[in-house]
Design a protein around this motif. Structure first.
Motif, mmCIF file in Angstrom:
data_model
loop_
_atom_site.group_PDB
_atom_site.id
_atom_site.type_symbol
_atom_site.label_atom_id
_atom_site.label_comp_id
_atom_site.label_asym_id
_atom_site.label_seq_id
_atom_site.Cartn_x
_atom_site.Cartn_y
_atom_site.Cartn_z
ATOM 1 N N ARG B 197 0.841 -1.187 0.000
ATOM 2 C CA ARG B 197 0.000 0.000 0.000
ATOM 3 C C ARG B 197 0.874 1.233 0.000
ATOM 4 O O ARG B 197 2.041 1.193 0.372
ATOM 5 C CB ARG B 197 -0.888 0.004 1.243
ATOM 6 N N ARG B 198 0.277 2.272 -0.388
ATOM 7 C CA ARG B 198 1.033 3.511 -0.431
ATOM 8 C C ARG B 198 1.490 3.891 0.967
ATOM 9 O O ARG B 198 0.716 3.790 1.926
ATOM 10 C CB ARG B 198 0.152 4.645 -0.957
ATOM 11 N N GLY B 199 2.678 4.345 1.054
ATOM 12 C CA GLY B 199 3.214 4.771 2.351
ATOM 13 C C GLY B 199 4.197 5.916 2.180
ATOM 14 O O GLY B 199 4.400 6.430 1.072
ATOM 15 N N LEU B 200 4.749 6.238 3.328
ATOM 16 C CA LEU B 200 5.753 7.300 3.338
ATOM 17 C C LEU B 200 7.111 6.641 3.561
ATOM 18 O O LEU B 200 7.314 5.952 4.549
ATOM 19 C CB LEU B 200 5.445 8.300 4.469
ATOM 20 N N VAL B 201 7.966 6.817 2.618
ATOM 21 C CA VAL B 201 9.311 6.235 2.765
ATOM 22 C C VAL B 201 10.254 7.366 3.173
ATOM 23 O O VAL B 201 10.445 8.326 2.426
ATOM 24 C CB VAL B 201 9.783 5.598 1.452
ATOM 25 N N VAL B 202 10.757 7.193 4.385
ATOM 26 C CA VAL B 202 11.709 8.209 4.883
ATOM 27 C C VAL B 202 13.124 7.643 4.769
ATOM 28 O O VAL B 202 13.429 6.611 5.348
ATOM 29 C CB VAL B 202 11.424 8.562 6.359
ATOM 30 N N ILE B 203 13.905 8.300 4.010
ATOM 31 C CA ILE B 203 15.282 7.823 3.773
ATOM 32 C C ILE B 203 16.258 8.823 4.409
ATOM 33 O O ILE B 203 16.195 10.015 4.132
ATOM 34 C CB ILE B 203 15.574 7.722 2.280
ATOM 35 N N LEU B 204 17.092 8.274 5.255
ATOM 36 C CA LEU B 204 18.138 9.119 5.851
ATOM 37 C C LEU B 204 19.489 8.604 5.338
ATOM 38 O O LEU B 204 19.947 7.523 5.712
ATOM 39 C CB LEU B 204 18.094 9.043 7.380
ATOM 40 N N SER B 205 20.087 9.401 4.483
ATOM 41 C CA SER B 205 21.313 8.914 3.829
ATOM 42 C C SER B 205 22.189 10.105 3.458
ATOM 43 O O SER B 205 21.714 11.238 3.377
ATOM 44 C CB SER B 205 20.949 8.109 2.578
ATOM 45 N N ASP B 206 23.468 9.810 3.225
ATOM 46 C CA ASP B 206 24.332 10.885 2.733
ATOM 47 C C ASP B 206 24.330 10.934 1.201
ATOM 48 O O ASP B 206 24.888 11.843 0.602
ATOM 49 C CB ASP B 206 25.777 10.734 3.249
ATOM 50 N N GLY B 207 23.679 9.960 0.624
ATOM 51 C CA GLY B 207 23.571 9.984 -0.820
ATOM 52 C C GLY B 207 24.869 9.731 -1.539
ATOM 53 O O GLY B 207 24.981 10.005 -2.734
ATOM 54 N N PHE B 208 25.855 9.193 -0.813
ATOM 55 C CA PHE B 208 27.132 9.006 -1.474
ATOM 56 C C PHE B 208 27.166 7.755 -2.319
ATOM 57 O O PHE B 208 28.181 7.086 -2.436
ATOM 58 C CB PHE B 208 28.264 8.942 -0.433
ATOM 59 N N ASP B 209 26.067 7.400 -2.783
ATOM 60 C CA ASP B 209 25.999 6.299 -3.708
ATOM 61 C C ASP B 209 26.107 6.873 -5.097
ATOM 62 O O ASP B 209 26.126 8.084 -5.285
ATOM 63 C CB ASP B 209 24.658 5.581 -3.527
ATOM 64 N N ALA B 210 26.124 5.973 -6.053
ATOM 65 C CA ALA B 210 26.086 6.492 -7.416
ATOM 66 C C ALA B 210 24.767 7.214 -7.607
ATOM 67 O O ALA B 210 23.703 6.710 -7.243
ATOM 68 C CB ALA B 210 26.220 5.347 -8.406
ATOM 69 N N LEU B 211 24.839 8.378 -8.166
ATOM 70 C CA LEU B 211 23.677 9.252 -8.196
ATOM 71 C C LEU B 211 22.539 8.673 -9.027
ATOM 72 O O LEU B 211 21.379 8.695 -8.612
ATOM 73 C CB LEU B 211 24.103 10.612 -8.755
ATOM 74 N N ASP B 212 22.858 8.140 -10.143
ATOM 75 C CA ASP B 212 21.789 7.678 -11.043
ATOM 76 C C ASP B 212 21.001 6.507 -10.469
ATOM 77 O O ASP B 212 19.771 6.559 -10.424
ATOM 78 C CB ASP B 212 22.367 7.328 -12.416
ATOM 79 N N PRO B 213 21.692 5.464 -10.011
ATOM 80 C CA PRO B 213 20.890 4.357 -9.438
ATOM 81 C C PRO B 213 20.033 4.816 -8.267
ATOM 82 O O PRO B 213 18.891 4.367 -8.114
ATOM 83 C CB PRO B 213 21.941 3.342 -8.997
ATOM 84 N N ARG B 225 3.764 5.277 -6.259
ATOM 85 C CA ARG B 225 2.854 6.147 -5.543
ATOM 86 C C ARG B 225 3.211 6.304 -4.064
ATOM 87 O O ARG B 225 2.376 6.663 -3.246
ATOM 88 C CB ARG B 225 1.400 5.657 -5.651
ATOM 89 N N HIS B 226 4.426 5.977 -3.710
ATOM 90 C CA HIS B 226 4.829 6.237 -2.320
ATOM 91 C C HIS B 226 5.306 7.675 -2.212
ATOM 92 O O HIS B 226 5.797 8.250 -3.195
ATOM 93 C CB HIS B 226 5.988 5.318 -1.908
ATOM 94 N N GLU B 227 5.145 8.167 -1.014
ATOM 95 C CA GLU B 227 5.745 9.458 -0.739
ATOM 96 C C GLU B 227 7.184 9.255 -0.316
ATOM 97 O O GLU B 227 7.498 8.307 0.430
ATOM 98 C CB GLU B 227 5.000 10.162 0.395
ATOM 99 N N VAL B 228 7.986 10.056 -0.799
ATOM 100 C CA VAL B 228 9.409 9.901 -0.468
ATOM 101 C C VAL B 228 9.888 11.148 0.269
ATOM 102 O O VAL B 228 9.637 12.271 -0.158
ATOM 103 C CB VAL B 228 10.245 9.698 -1.747
ATOM 104 N N LEU B 229 10.539 10.863 1.387
ATOM 105 C CA LEU B 229 11.115 11.957 2.181
ATOM 106 C C LEU B 229 12.612 11.664 2.348
ATOM 107 O O LEU B 229 12.986 10.652 2.953
ATOM 108 C CB LEU B 229 10.406 12.025 3.528
ATOM 109 N N PHE B 230 13.404 12.480 1.796
ATOM 110 C CA PHE B 230 14.857 12.212 1.799
ATOM 111 C C PHE B 230 15.554 13.208 2.724
ATOM 112 O O PHE B 230 15.533 14.409 2.489
ATOM 113 C CB PHE B 230 15.400 12.341 0.368
ATOM 114 N N PHE B 231 16.104 12.653 3.784
ATOM 115 C CA PHE B 231 16.926 13.503 4.665
ATOM 116 C C PHE B 231 18.394 13.327 4.266
ATOM 117 O O PHE B 231 18.964 12.253 4.435
ATOM 118 C CB PHE B 231 16.745 13.103 6.136
ATOM 119 N N HIS B 232 18.928 14.367 3.725
ATOM 120 C CA HIS B 232 20.337 14.296 3.257
ATOM 121 C C HIS B 232 21.245 14.545 4.467
ATOM 122 O O HIS B 232 21.382 15.663 4.947
ATOM 123 C CB HIS B 232 20.574 15.345 2.171
#
Lengths: 748, 320
Positions: B197-213, B225-232
């Motif tokens: 079901r649709r949810g809120l995905v909260v991601i806490l990351s430095d994003g130091f992964d490859a940007l495109d993937p 249709r998930h909501e994405v919340l990215f804490f850099h």
């Protein structure tokens, strides 16, 4: 091609190459390690990284090379090219310009033999010519020093100068001397000059005539020392020796050469018209018999009619030349004997001596027992002898006074005082006599029966002590007085010797009655003795005082001396001898001339110097001043520049006035014209690495040719390379910074 | 305890800035040594909330039906802040629909998150932030779940809204360790498939992964249709690169990888690239209609939370 380093110790600096890698290594160790997450922003493209690494390596290499270059430059490497085997004139044209700048020290022999003329040209002239020619062949950067080798070594041009005309100027002022030369000393000084030189090309050139004496071949330790000094210099300077004057033959072939020894005169003081005897020894130092004309000269002007022939003198032999001279004029004169004509050595053909000719002498006769009867006084015979009546030009002016009239006034201007049978003197009179003596005056004492022996024996300047009881013992068994005679065989000195000549000298027959027995003082000299062996005439010189003491009285009671044929000349000689202030000192070259000055000079503290008004012309100097030193109230001078032979003259201020002379003899060893034998040449060459050039004109070629292989120091280009390296290092450092900071963005 | 929580009468809006400061003075990281993540999270949130009612958060565009006064048990998110700001009382909005928010918390546990310079590590900061968010949401009766992973998904706690679930979440959070090159984008993709079901995905990351993937994975989530919340989550050193002396920078994710760097000469280049990355990431996330916030470890958790809440309100949040 060979090379080397001049300063090998600096090669240790090459270890400095290790410094950059060590620093690099150490600093890497100390780098912190940082755990990091955002790696992708640190990464550089491989190309960049490679370029970075390359730059880093280049940088380290550049630093190492820089240090290596500096260390190598400090070690002063050089390489020397050997000259081409064959002499090739064309190659020499270009070769000299390639060799490094040179320092050359010229040693010019100034011994007297250098000025002998063979066919019109002396070795000295030839040497000067050669030097001029040589200077033209040098390059602009070559520096030249000039040393004159006489008895004493003198530098005319020091330090080496690249202004070549300066050398020529110095040579113009230079005159050859009359002494010998000391070549080892000159070489030593040349090495000293070169020690201070920085250049790799260093040469010493000895210009001489090959005379053996100059080389001092027997002084091997000196040459060994020179060799050691030379080897200590890096690179060792080359020493060349050139001989000029091909007239220097081996001893077997040397021509006859007349060599005059020094002059002696019968008395150094003359009066116009009165003759004096002059003598000299003529030696033949050549190898064939010598016959030569000789003449007398006064003040360098020949005396007419004085020419005589001398010889034949066998080789190595000698003969005595004598003459009588009369001086027409008053004053200081130079009397010379000169050999006429030219022989190979010119400087020993003349000998001189100064003569003082004085107008008249004032003599004071103190008559201890005057008498109104003629010829009964003590001094009557003396007066008659010294100033015979009828002579319209008296040479000696006499004055007779009794003892009680003797005082300072009476002594004024008197040159000689005769105390004839004077009993004693009171204190004032004694002081006056002392002053007279201190002023250079002379005193003749003729003791008689009146003389107070105790008084006289106590005087400090008495030439001898008089023994009283002997007088009484002068009586023989019959109560007759003992009769003694002078013994001409014992006559000594220039005053007395002329009276000893001939088969039967007149004085031998003079009877002397009641002569005193004299015991000479320690510094007195016995000029004549009696046939008993006891002294007859004793002289004592103390400072400038001269005292003559006879053993007998000069009147008829003293004996038959007054009527002797030689009485008059004897008295003249005595008086003249006493009147002369001093005899010239005869010195060897280099010996200091020490003179004690009359007390009238000592007493004047304002007198600081004496005028030196004459020196031998070959010394190259003109007149000057000689300082007076005073110790314990006595004034003295000490003059040390007596290297040149000839006459030196000082003027003495009056009182007492006049002059003081010194005659410096020539070094007789210099007359030995023997040249270095080939064996000696070889020994010298081996011992000291001196290269003896057969032909002087070839030397410049050899010098420059050997140099065309010369040493080339390479430190300059090394330093330039190091500087270039430094610029490279700076560039690389900046590039390194740029590479790190400005590397291309890699796609992240 | 901070006193403003008990004195609703204090009305000076200007003092709002002091409340978070007071909390900061009692440094949660200090407390974390003694307390658990729970305690910290609670403190943070309580502090935020009590601070919130002091501050004039203007510009809320919360839509509500009407006001009614807040009473205990009401969901906080329904509080009409604006009305509160005027009258100093809690008013609750009435909503018509039911909200049933399911939130999934995902913290990047790759090695790079372990970086700690002068602050706590990014990972710790992310943990605290995640815990605070979880507490906030559970308090609002929202369901919060947690996904932990290393090389692949290790734990997946389904979203629950029970208050006790918060402790479970905290415990799981505490047990997570960083390390390795954990593949965030892969996990996100997996998650995109697994969440029904649709949810809120909260991601806490430095994003130091490859940007495109990474951004593709985020798009994937959005596509579902998930909501994405990215804490850099970033460390101040990563932002400023303040290093002076040359050093060897060792890769936290791959320890054999190290680079020798002269920071002074590299700095300009680094900053350029880093900020380019940052703005690029932000652009992409915002471009896909996801939420992007910076969670700098140099800032306090409270500040980050406040920022998030205020921006959420501004955007017309309240709805998911």
């Amino acid at each position: 091609m060979s090379g080397g380093v001049l300063n090998g110790a600096m090669l240790l600096g090459l270890l400095g190459i290790l410094i950059p890698p060590i620093i690099h290594f150490l600093s890497r160790r100390r780098e912190p390690e940082i755990p990091w997450g955002a790696m992708q922003f640190l990464d550089l493209a491989p190309r960049d990284r490679q370029s970075l690494r390359l730059t880093e390596r280049l940088l380290m290499l550049a630093r190492m090379v820089l240090l290596a270059l500096v260390a190598l430059a400090l070690a002063r490497p050089f390489w020397s090219r050997q000259g081409s085997a064959g002499t090739n004139a064309t190659s020499l044209v270009s070769a000299p310009s390639l060799s490094p700048p040179r320092d050359v020290v010229l040693i010019l022999d100034r011994s007297a033999s250098m000025s002998r003329k063979e066919g019109g040209v002396s070795p000295h002239d030839q040497a000067i010519q050669w030097i001029s020619h040589f200077l033209k062949q040098l390059r602009r950067n070559d520096a030249v020093a000039l040393i004159i080798a006489g008895n004493r070594v003198e530098s005319l041009v020091d330090p080496p100068s690249t202004i070549h005309p300066r050398v020529e100027e110095a040579l113009k002022l230079f005159r050859p001397g009359q002494g010998a030369s000391d070549l080892p000393a000159a070489v030593g000084q040349a090495l000293q000059i070169l020690e201070r030189s920085e250049r790799p090309g260093r040469d010493i050139i000895i210009l001489s005539d090959g005379q053996r004496f100059a080389w001092r071949t027997e002084e091997t330790s000196r040459w060994d020392l020179l060799r050691d000094i030379r080897n200590r210099l890096t690179p060792p300077p080359r020493i060349w020796s050139l001989n000029f004057g091909d007239g220097v033959k081996a001893q077997e072939e040397s021509p006859p050469n007349g060599s005059l020894g020094s002059l002696t005169v019968s008395r150094p003081l003359a009066v116009p018209g009165a003759p004096i005897e002059v003598a000299a020894t003529l030696r033949n130092t050549g190898n064939s018999p010598l016959t030569r004309m000789w003449e007398l000269r006064i003040d360098h002007e020949p005396i007419e009619g004085s020419a005589q022939v001398a010889g034949p003198v066998p080789p190595g032999g000698e003969t005595r030349l004598t003459a009588q001279v009369r001086f027409p004029e008053v004053g200081e004169h130079l009397l010379s004997i000169r050999l006429q004509g030219d022989d190979s050595i010119g400087w020993d053909n003349e000998a001189s001596i100064p003569i003082e000719v004085t107008s008249e002498l004032s003599v004071l006769l103190v008559d201890g027992e005057p008498s109104l009867e003629p010829l009964n006084g003590e001094t009557d015979f003396v007066r008659a002898a010294l100033a015979p009546t009828g002579d319209d030009r008296p040479l000696i002016r006499t004055q007779v006074i009794p003892p009680d009239r003797l005082n300072l006034d009476a002594l004024k201007n008197q040159k000689v005082v005769v105390l004839a049978n004077v009993e004693r003197l009171n204190a004032d009179q004694l002081a006056a006599i002392n002053q007279h003596l201190n002023g250079g005056g002379g005193l003749l004492i003729a003791p008689g029966d009146q003389s107070d022996l105790t008084f006289f024996n106590a005087l400090p300047w008495m030439p001898a002590t008089l023994l009283a009881d002997q007088k009484e013992k002068g009586l023989d068994a019959q109560g007759q007085r003992e009769v003694v005679h002078p013994d001409p065989a014992s006559f000594k000195g220039t005053m007395m010797e002329p009276f000893a000549r001939g088969e039967r000298p007149a004085l031998a027959s003079a009877d002397l009655f009641g002569a005193y027995q004299l015991t000479p003082a320690s510094n007195a000299s016995v000029l004549a003795r009696l046939n008993t062996g006891n002294p007859w005439v004793v002289e004592r010189r103390q400072g400038t005082a001269r005292v003559l003491l006879l053993a007998n009285a000069l009147d008829a009671e003293g004996g038959t001396l007054p009527v002797n044929a030689d009485f008059v000349p004897l008295l003249h000689e005595c008086v003249l001898h006493l009147a002369k202030r001093e005899e010239p000192h005869v010195l060897q070259p280099g010996t200091p001339w020490e003179l004690e000055l009359p007390s009238s000079i000592s007493a004047d503290p304002d007198l600081k110097n004496l005028d030196l008004i004459e020196v031998p012309p070959s010394s190259g100097r003109t007149s000057g001043f000689v300082p007076i030193s005073r110790t314990e109230g006595v004034a003295r001078i000490r003059y040390e520049q007596t290297h040149e032979s000839g006459l030196y003259r000082l003027r003495l201020p009056s009182p007492p006035g006049g002059f003081a002379h010194a005659l410096v003899e020539m070094d007789e060893r210099e007359a030995d014209l023997a040249s270095l034998s080939p064996a000696e040449t070889r020994t010298l060459a081996e011992r000291t690495s001196i290269q003896f050039e057969a032909s002087p004109s070839d030397l410049p070629l050899h010098l420059l040719q050997a140099e065309s292989g010369g040493r080339v120091e390479t430190w300059r280009p090394l330093i330039l390379l190091a500087l270039a390296n430094l610029c490279l290092e700076v560039y690389l450092t900046r590039r390194l910074a740029r590479t790190q900071g400005g590397g291309a963005l890699n796609g992240t | 305890m901070p006193e403003p929580a008990n004195s609703p009468n204090s009305a000076s809006p200007a003092a709002s800035s002091t409340d978070p400061d007071d909390l900061e003075r009692i440094d949660p990281s200090v407390l974390a040594r003694f307390g658990r993540l729970e305690l910290v999270a609670r403190l943070v949130v309580e502090g935020v909330i009590s601070g919130l009612h002091r501050s004039p958060f203007k510009g809320f565009s919360v839509e509500f039906a009407e006001h009614r006064q807040y009473g205990p048990g009401d969901e906080i998110r329904h509080i009409d802040w604006r009305a509160f700001g005027k009258s100093d009382r809690y008013y609750v909005k009435e909503y018509e629909e039911e909200t049933n928010l399911k939130a999934y918390l995902i913290i990047d546990s790759s090695g790079s998150m372990a970086y700690a310079g002068r602050t706590v590590s990014k990972f710790e900061h992310a943990r605290r932030l995640a815990a605070a968010l979880a507490y906030l949401m559970i308090r609002q009766r929202d369901a919060v779940g947690l996904v932990t992973f290393d090389r692949s998904i290790r734990t997946m706690l389904p979203p629950r809204s029970a208050p006790g679930h918060f402790s479970v979440l905290c415990k799981a959070l505490e047990e997570t360790r960083t390390g390795g090159e954990a593949p965030l984008s892969g996990i996100l993709n997996t998650l995109a498939e697994r969440i029904q079901r649709r949810g809120l995905v909260v991601i806490l990351s430095d994003g130091f992964d490859a940007l495109d993937p990474l951004t593709n994975a985020l798009r994937h989530l959005r596509h579902r249709r998930h909501e994405v919340l990215f804490f850099h989550t970033l460390a101040p050193e990563e932002l400023e690169f303040p290093f002076q002396r040359p050093g060897r920078f060792r890769n936290l994710e791959r320890s054999e990888h190290q680079v020798r760097v002269d920071p002074v000469s590299l700095r300009a280049n680094y900053l350029e690239r880093f900020h380019a990355f940052r703005s690029s990431l932000k652009e992409r996330i915002l471009g896909m209609n996801a939420d992007y916030h910076e969670a700098l470890s140099a800032s306090s958790v409270e500040t980050t939370l406040l920022d998030y809440l205020s921006s959420r309100s501004r955007r017309g949040g309240g709805r998911q």
